[in-house]
Design an enzyme around this catalytic site. Structure first.
Site, PDB file in Angstrom:
ATOM      1  N   ARG A 222       1.529   1.833  -3.634  1.00  0.00           N
ATOM      2  CA  ARG A 222       0.307   2.386  -4.327  1.00  0.00           C
ATOM      3  C   ARG A 222       0.371   3.821  -3.958  1.00  0.00           C
ATOM      4  O   ARG A 222      -0.333   4.920  -4.753  1.00  0.00           O
ATOM      5  CB  ARG A 222      -0.897   1.268  -4.068  1.00  0.00           C
TER       6      ARG A 222
ATOM      7  N   ASN B 148     -12.951   1.989  -6.082  1.00  0.00           N
ATOM      8  CA  ASN B 148     -11.196   2.535  -5.802  1.00  0.00           C
ATOM      9  C   ASN B 148     -10.741   3.070  -4.615  1.00  0.00           C
ATOM     10  O   ASN B 148     -11.678   3.796  -4.132  1.00  0.00           O
ATOM     11  CB  ASN B 148     -10.923   3.166  -7.250  1.00  0.00           C
TER      12      ASN B 148
ATOM     13  N   ALA C  85     -12.953   3.827 -21.046  1.00  0.00           N
ATOM     14  CA  ALA C  85     -13.754   4.720 -20.187  1.00  0.00           C
ATOM     15  C   ALA C  85     -13.599   6.081 -20.584  1.00  0.00           C
ATOM     16  O   ALA C  85     -14.507   7.008 -20.558  1.00  0.00           O
ATOM     17  CB  ALA C  85     -13.447   4.468 -18.605  1.00  0.00           C
TER      18      ALA C  85
ATOM     19  N   ASN D 158     -17.401  -0.759 -20.138  1.00  0.00           N
ATOM     20  CA  ASN D 158     -16.536  -1.440 -19.919  1.00  0.00           C
ATOM     21  C   ASN D 158     -15.573  -1.660 -21.064  1.00  0.00           C
ATOM     22  O   ASN D 158     -16.140  -1.897 -22.050  1.00  0.00           O
ATOM     23  CB  ASN D 158     -17.011  -2.613 -19.128  1.00  0.00           C
TER      24      ASN D 158
ATOM     25  N   HIS E  85     -14.706   0.773  -0.618  1.00  0.00           N
ATOM     26  CA  HIS E  85     -13.408  -0.080  -0.173  1.00  0.00           C
ATOM     27  C   HIS E  85     -12.118   0.881   0.457  1.00  0.00           C
ATOM     28  O   HIS E  85     -11.129   0.439   0.765  1.00  0.00           O
ATOM     29  CB  HIS E  85     -12.949  -0.912  -1.457  1.00  0.00           C
TER      30      HIS E  85
ATOM     31  N   CYS F 296      -6.566   4.107  12.679  1.00  0.00           N
ATOM     32  CA  CYS F 296      -5.718   3.491  13.894  1.00  0.00           C
ATOM     33  C   CYS F 296      -6.481   2.231  14.471  1.00  0.00           C
ATOM     34  O   CYS F 296      -7.792   2.473  14.915  1.00  0.00           O
ATOM     35  CB  CYS F 296      -5.679   4.684  14.911  1.00  0.00           C
TER      36      CYS F 296
ATOM     37  N   TYR G  86       0.904  -1.200  -0.182  1.00  0.00           N
ATOM     38  CA  TYR G  86      -0.042   0.005   0.050  1.00  0.00           C
ATOM     39  C   TYR G  86       0.822   1.304  -0.063  1.00  0.00           C
ATOM     40  O   TYR G  86       0.417   2.204  -0.591  1.00  0.00           O
ATOM     41  CB  TYR G  86      -0.885   0.004   1.179  1.00  0.00           C
TER      42      TYR G  86
HETATM   43  C1  BV8 Z   1     -17.869  -8.510   2.240  1.00  0.00           C
HETATM   44  C2  BV8 Z   1      -9.506  -2.433  -1.361  1.00  0.00           C
HETATM   45  C3  BV8 Z   1     -19.421  -8.926   3.942  1.00  0.00           C
HETATM   46  C4  BV8 Z   1      -8.167  -3.113  -1.027  1.00  0.00           C
HETATM   47  C5  BV8 Z   1     -10.932  -4.340  -2.125  1.00  0.00           C
HETATM   48  C6  BV8 Z   1     -20.541 -13.524  -2.696  1.00  0.00           C
HETATM   49  C7  BV8 Z   1     -20.218 -14.254  -3.357  1.00  0.00           C
HETATM   50  C8  BV8 Z   1     -18.798 -14.856  -3.479  1.00  0.00           C
HETATM   51  C9  BV8 Z   1     -18.007 -14.093  -2.550  1.00  0.00           C
HETATM   52  C10 BV8 Z   1     -18.348 -13.213  -1.662  1.00  0.00           C
HETATM   53  C11 BV8 Z   1     -19.638 -12.914  -1.684  1.00  0.00           C
HETATM   54  N1  BV8 Z   1     -19.893 -11.897  -0.616  1.00  0.00           N
HETATM   55  C12 BV8 Z   1     -18.593 -11.749  -0.126  1.00  0.00           C
HETATM   56  C13 BV8 Z   1     -17.624 -12.627  -0.688  1.00  0.00           C
HETATM   57  C14 BV8 Z   1     -16.167 -12.212  -0.403  1.00  0.00           C
HETATM   58  C15 BV8 Z   1     -15.578 -11.283  -0.905  1.00  0.00           C
HETATM   59  C16 BV8 Z   1     -15.515 -11.447  -2.514  1.00  0.00           C
HETATM   60  O1  BV8 Z   1     -16.158 -10.492  -3.213  1.00  0.00           O
HETATM   61  N2  BV8 Z   1     -14.693 -12.300  -2.890  1.00  0.00           N
HETATM   62  C17 BV8 Z   1     -14.369 -12.397  -4.371  1.00  0.00           C
HETATM   63  C18 BV8 Z   1     -12.863 -12.480  -4.748  1.00  0.00           C
HETATM   64  C19 BV8 Z   1     -15.208 -13.546  -4.964  1.00  0.00           C
HETATM   65  N3  BV8 Z   1     -15.899  -9.849  -0.754  1.00  0.00           N
HETATM   66  C20 BV8 Z   1     -15.765  -9.332   0.520  1.00  0.00           C
HETATM   67  O2  BV8 Z   1     -14.730  -9.746   1.278  1.00  0.00           O
HETATM   68  C21 BV8 Z   1     -16.171  -8.000   0.798  1.00  0.00           C
HETATM   69  N4  BV8 Z   1     -16.706  -7.959   2.176  1.00  0.00           N
HETATM   70  O3  BV8 Z   1     -18.239  -9.336   1.547  1.00  0.00           O
HETATM   71  O4  BV8 Z   1     -18.180  -8.151   3.762  1.00  0.00           O
HETATM   72  C22 BV8 Z   1     -20.608  -7.816   3.873  1.00  0.00           C
HETATM   73  C23 BV8 Z   1     -21.054  -7.646   2.540  1.00  0.00           C
HETATM   74  C24 BV8 Z   1     -22.074  -6.778   2.734  1.00  0.00           C
HETATM   75  C25 BV8 Z   1     -22.704  -6.007   3.626  1.00  0.00           C
HETATM   76  C26 BV8 Z   1     -22.196  -6.268   4.990  1.00  0.00           C
HETATM   77  C27 BV8 Z   1     -21.231  -7.129   5.089  1.00  0.00           C
HETATM   78  C28 BV8 Z   1     -15.036  -6.891   0.788  1.00  0.00           C
HETATM   79  C29 BV8 Z   1     -14.269  -6.655  -0.497  1.00  0.00           C
HETATM   80  C30 BV8 Z   1     -13.406  -5.637  -0.769  1.00  0.00           C
HETATM   81  C31 BV8 Z   1     -12.174  -6.017  -0.836  1.00  0.00           C
HETATM   82  N5  BV8 Z   1     -11.242  -4.955  -1.090  1.00  0.00           N
HETATM   83  N6  BV8 Z   1     -10.026  -3.344  -2.423  1.00  0.00           N
HETATM   84  C32 BV8 Z   1      -7.430  -2.573  -2.135  1.00  0.00           C
HETATM   85  O5  BV8 Z   1      -7.558  -1.887  -3.222  1.00  0.00           O
HETATM   86  O6  BV8 Z   1      -6.090  -3.049  -2.250  1.00  0.00           O
HETATM   87  S1  BV8 Z   1     -11.396  -5.241  -3.554  1.00  0.00           S
HETATM   88  C33 BV8 Z   1     -10.709  -4.586  -5.097  1.00  0.00           C
HETATM   89  O7  BV8 Z   1     -10.934  -5.715  -5.978  1.00  0.00           O
HETATM   90  C34 BV8 Z   1     -11.168  -3.406  -5.617  1.00  0.00           C
HETATM   91  O8  BV8 Z   1     -11.621  -2.725  -4.687  1.00  0.00           O
HETATM   92  C35 BV8 Z   1     -12.301  -3.852  -6.454  1.00  0.00           C
HETATM   93  O9  BV8 Z   1     -13.511  -4.259  -5.738  1.00  0.00           O
HETATM   94  C36 BV8 Z   1     -11.948  -5.356  -7.007  1.00  0.00           C
HETATM   95  C37 BV8 Z   1     -11.274  -5.123  -8.170  1.00  0.00           C
HETATM   96  O10 BV8 Z   1     -12.179  -5.339  -9.130  1.00  0.00           O
HETATM   97  P1  BV8 Z   1     -12.213  -4.150 -10.218  1.00  0.00           P
HETATM   98  O11 BV8 Z   1     -12.130  -2.667  -9.696  1.00  0.00           O
HETATM   99  O12 BV8 Z   1     -13.300  -4.282 -11.131  1.00  0.00           O
HETATM  100  O13 BV8 Z   1     -11.007  -4.385 -11.037  1.00  0.00           O
HETATM  101  P2  BV8 Z   1     -10.573  -5.541 -11.917  1.00  0.00           P
HETATM  102  O14 BV8 Z   1      -9.011  -5.515 -12.412  1.00  0.00           O
HETATM  103  O15 BV8 Z   1     -11.053  -6.783 -11.438  1.00  0.00           O
HETATM  104  O16 BV8 Z   1     -11.441  -4.997 -13.376  1.00  0.00           O
HETATM  105  C38 BV8 Z   1     -11.171  -3.844 -14.036  1.00  0.00           C
HETATM  106  C39 BV8 Z   1     -12.097  -4.130 -15.234  1.00  0.00           C
HETATM  107  O17 BV8 Z   1     -11.934  -2.841 -15.880  1.00  0.00           O
HETATM  108  C40 BV8 Z   1     -12.068  -5.193 -16.087  1.00  0.00           C
HETATM  109  O18 BV8 Z   1     -13.473  -5.463 -16.531  1.00  0.00           O
HETATM  110  C41 BV8 Z   1     -11.374  -4.435 -17.321  1.00  0.00           C
HETATM  111  O19 BV8 Z   1     -11.905  -5.168 -18.529  1.00  0.00           O
HETATM  112  C42 BV8 Z   1     -11.895  -3.076 -17.246  1.00  0.00           C
HETATM  113  N7  BV8 Z   1     -11.172  -1.958 -17.967  1.00  0.00           N
HETATM  114  C43 BV8 Z   1      -9.824  -2.088 -17.979  1.00  0.00           C
HETATM  115  N8  BV8 Z   1      -9.210  -0.952 -18.605  1.00  0.00           N
HETATM  116  C44 BV8 Z   1     -10.412  -0.096 -18.956  1.00  0.00           C
HETATM  117  C45 BV8 Z   1     -11.349  -0.949 -18.399  1.00  0.00           C
HETATM  118  N9  BV8 Z   1     -12.818  -0.431 -18.625  1.00  0.00           N
HETATM  119  C46 BV8 Z   1     -12.725   0.779 -19.230  1.00  0.00           C
HETATM  120  N10 BV8 Z   1     -11.870   1.510 -19.666  1.00  0.00           N
HETATM  121  C47 BV8 Z   1     -10.488   1.113 -19.614  1.00  0.00           C
HETATM  122  N11 BV8 Z   1      -9.490   1.829 -20.011  1.00  0.00           N
END
Ligand code: BV8
Length: 227
Positions: free
Chosen positions: A55, A88, A215, A197, A105, A113, A52
């Protein structure tokens, strides 16, 4: 017209910030479990801090792009009827002038803290275990929501998504929950749904309309249409 825009790493890609899943994405070289979970922080705080701190330092070298700026312009037109919900942790929406932004997020330029639960604007490193500005304890962590942790502002977000007339998703793969489920909730409440997207996401089939392209082209085009 109440509009909610959900953004992901794809909206910041053209500003030079890596996404998560693309070729050289953030997850490459680091398994998610290694750097973005509370367990990882317990196990290897220095590795997580380095991930972090790098980043956070990289933020100084990038600027918002045309997609961020177009959303800031749309806020001028829609005012309180527009809400940007971002996954983000960068600050490019705010740096382009958007005010109505919720970071579900967390934020890179903030420290949390673990002793007194205070949140503090932070631009430097946390790896050196600096003391908390309020309680003095050396318990600061990145103010980001890790996997297994509850996202921020869920009540306000679900309230806005549930009242939206139009739900738009920009630059997200739809792989992470609960964000990936917002489109279904919005549609279920009667909203029109649009995806902008580079390529179809895992949830493209859930949207009324899905447009592919960078985008920086799709968002200004759509904003001009709406205005
Ligand atoms: C939670 C911060 C309970 C840190 C992040 C249900 C089903 C399955 C799993 C779960 C579920 N519910 C919960 C889970 C578990 C988990 C989860 O989802 N796991 C996944 C892996 C299956 N979720 C959690 O743990 C969440 N917490 O559920 O708590 C709860 C829920 C609700 C209410 C109360 C309690 C917490 C998740 C947060 C984790 N932290 N980030 C950090 O940044 O380091 S997640 C992090 O990854 C990002 O923030 C973001 O969310 C995710 C990445 O996804 P994207 O941003 O979409 O990025 P990615 O690279 O994947 O895609 C980019 C896209 O852009 C692509 O499609 C690409 O084609 C496109 N693109 C690229 N270039 C361009 C473009 N588009 C346009 N123009 C361009 N130029």
């Amino acid at each position: 017209m109440r509009v909610v825009v959900l953004t992901g790493a794809g909206i910041s890609a053209e500003s030079g910030l890596p996404t998560f899943r693309d070729a050289e994405g953030l997850w490459h070289g680091h398994r998610v479990e290694e750097v973005a979970t509370p367990e990882a922080f317990e196990r290897q705080p220095s590795l997580v801090h380095r991930f972090y701190d790098e980043r956070r330092a990289a933020l100084a070298a990038v600027e918002p792009n045309a997609a961020h700026r177009a959303l800031a312009r749309l806020e001028e037109t829609l005012g309180d009827d527009l809400l940007v919900v971002t996954q983000n942790i960068d600050d490019l929406h705010e740096r382009s002038g958007s005010r109505r932004v919720l970071h579900m997020h967390g934020r890179l330029r903030s420290a949390l803290c673990r002793a007194c639960a205070g949140h503090f604007d932070w631009t430097g490193d946390l790896g050196g275990a600096p003391p908390c500005p309020r309680c003095g304890r050396r318990e600061l962590r990145p103010d980001v929501v890790w996997f297994g942790e509850i996202p921020y502002d869920m009540d306000r977000i679900l309230g806005a998504v549930g009242r939206a007339d139009l739900f738009v998703s920009v630059g997200t793969s739809g792989a992470v929950h609960p964000a990936a489920g917002f489109v279904q909730y919005a549609a279920g409440q009667g909203a029109r749904t649009l995806e902008l997207n580079l390529v179809p996401s895992e949830g493209s089939h859930l949207f009324d309309e899905s447009r592919q392209g960078p985008a920086s082209h799709l968002v200004p085009e759509w904003v001009a249409e709406l205005r």
